[in-house]
Design a protein around this motif. Structure first.
Motif, PDB file in Angstrom:
ATOM      1  N   UNK A  89       0.927  -1.261   0.115  1.00 28.27           N
ATOM      2  CA  UNK A  89      -0.090  -0.086  -0.073  1.00 28.27           C
ATOM      3  C   UNK A  89       0.826   1.145  -0.090  1.00 28.27           C
ATOM      4  N   UNK A  90       0.160   2.537  -0.282  1.00 26.13           N
ATOM      5  CA  UNK A  90       1.085   3.542  -0.246  1.00 26.13           C
ATOM      6  C   UNK A  90       1.268   4.256   0.997  1.00 26.13           C
ATOM      7  N   UNK A  91       0.249   4.186   1.876  1.00 27.86           N
ATOM      8  CA  UNK A  91       0.290   5.040   3.075  1.00 27.86           C
ATOM      9  C   UNK A  91       1.200   4.411   4.171  1.00 27.86           C
ATOM     10  N   UNK A  92       2.290   4.711   4.754  1.00 32.65           N
ATOM     11  CA  UNK A  92       2.701   4.006   5.669  1.00 32.65           C
ATOM     12  C   UNK A  92       1.924   3.855   6.910  1.00 32.65           C
ATOM     13  N   UNK A  93       0.989   4.676   7.118  1.00 32.22           N
ATOM     14  CA  UNK A  93      -0.020   4.539   8.349  1.00 32.22           C
ATOM     15  C   UNK A  93      -0.710   3.406   8.253  1.00 32.22           C
ATOM     16  N   UNK A 114       5.748  -0.598   0.987  1.00 34.58           N
ATOM     17  CA  UNK A 114       5.236   0.520   1.017  1.00 34.58           C
ATOM     18  C   UNK A 114       5.674   1.052  -0.604  1.00 34.58           C
ATOM     19  N   UNK A 115       4.782   0.691  -1.356  1.00 35.45           N
ATOM     20  CA  UNK A 115       4.854   0.883  -2.751  1.00 35.45           C
ATOM     21  C   UNK A 115       3.653   1.467  -3.489  1.00 35.45           C
ATOM     22  N   UNK A 116       3.622   2.116  -4.599  1.00 35.17           N
ATOM     23  CA  UNK A 116       2.702   2.393  -5.593  1.00 35.17           C
ATOM     24  C   UNK A 116       2.510   1.136  -6.530  1.00 35.17           C
ATOM     25  N   UNK A 117       1.382   0.693  -6.372  1.00 34.21           N
ATOM     26  CA  UNK A 117       1.043  -0.806  -7.104  1.00 34.21           C
ATOM     27  C   UNK A 117       0.999  -0.513  -8.497  1.00 34.21           C
TER      28      UNK A 117
END
Ligand code: SAM
Length: 137
Positions: A89-93, A114-117
């Motif tokens: 997913x993008x947001x680390x949270x 943490x990455x852009x799919x």
């Protein structure tokens, strides 16, 4: 080529804010009253079971959950099949909030990325199955 980077940043920020709201008293109450649900979308348990049967995953297979949020539905799919889960997913949270639940749910370690799919350096055949629930990449 369409440059939608500013739109994408806004989407990321809006999801980041959304996940931070889960830390509030309302978010905690929601989690407790839904039996510790980590879902942040509309996918039901029945739909997850259907996905499991369609993908035919087996123990040791690699499963990619794209836009996994706090681990739904990949966590349940990996639990039911014994597949090795990679959550992206993008947001680390979102990943932070999902970490504990996933490690309690699954016996084997979970890989969270943490990455852009839309830009994953993954070759053909690396994963046995991919799911993305309530995600529009
Ligand atoms: C509605 S939530 C669903 C989360 C989870 N799959 C669930 O069902 O609870 C959509 C998720 O997709 C993620 N997402 C959106 N675009 C993405 C992208 N390009 N790459 C990775 N994740 C993305 C968001 O950050 C968000 O966590």
């Amino acid at each position: 080529m369409i440059d939608d980077s500013s739109h994408h940043c806004a989407t990321t920020r809006s999801f980041e804010e959304k996940y931070l709201r889960f830390r509030t008293a309302v978010g905690t109450t929601f989690r407790d009253e839904t039996g510790g649900s980590t879902a942040n979308g509309w996918t039901t348990v029945e739909q997850v079971e259907w996905l499991v049967s369609v993908l035919g995953l087996e123990s040791g297979d690699r499963l990619l959950d794209l836009g996994a949020g706090r681990g739904w539905p990949g966590g349940l799919m990996a639990q039911r099949t014994g597949a090795q889960l990679v959550s992206i997913d993008v947001p680390l949270e979102a990943l932070r909030q999902g970490r504990r639940g996933l490690s309690e749910q699954l016996e084997r370690p979970v890989l969270q990325v943490c990455a852009d799919g839309r830009m994953l350096p993954i070759g053909d055949g690396h994963f046995s199955g991919v799911c993305h629930a309530d995600v529009m990449c």
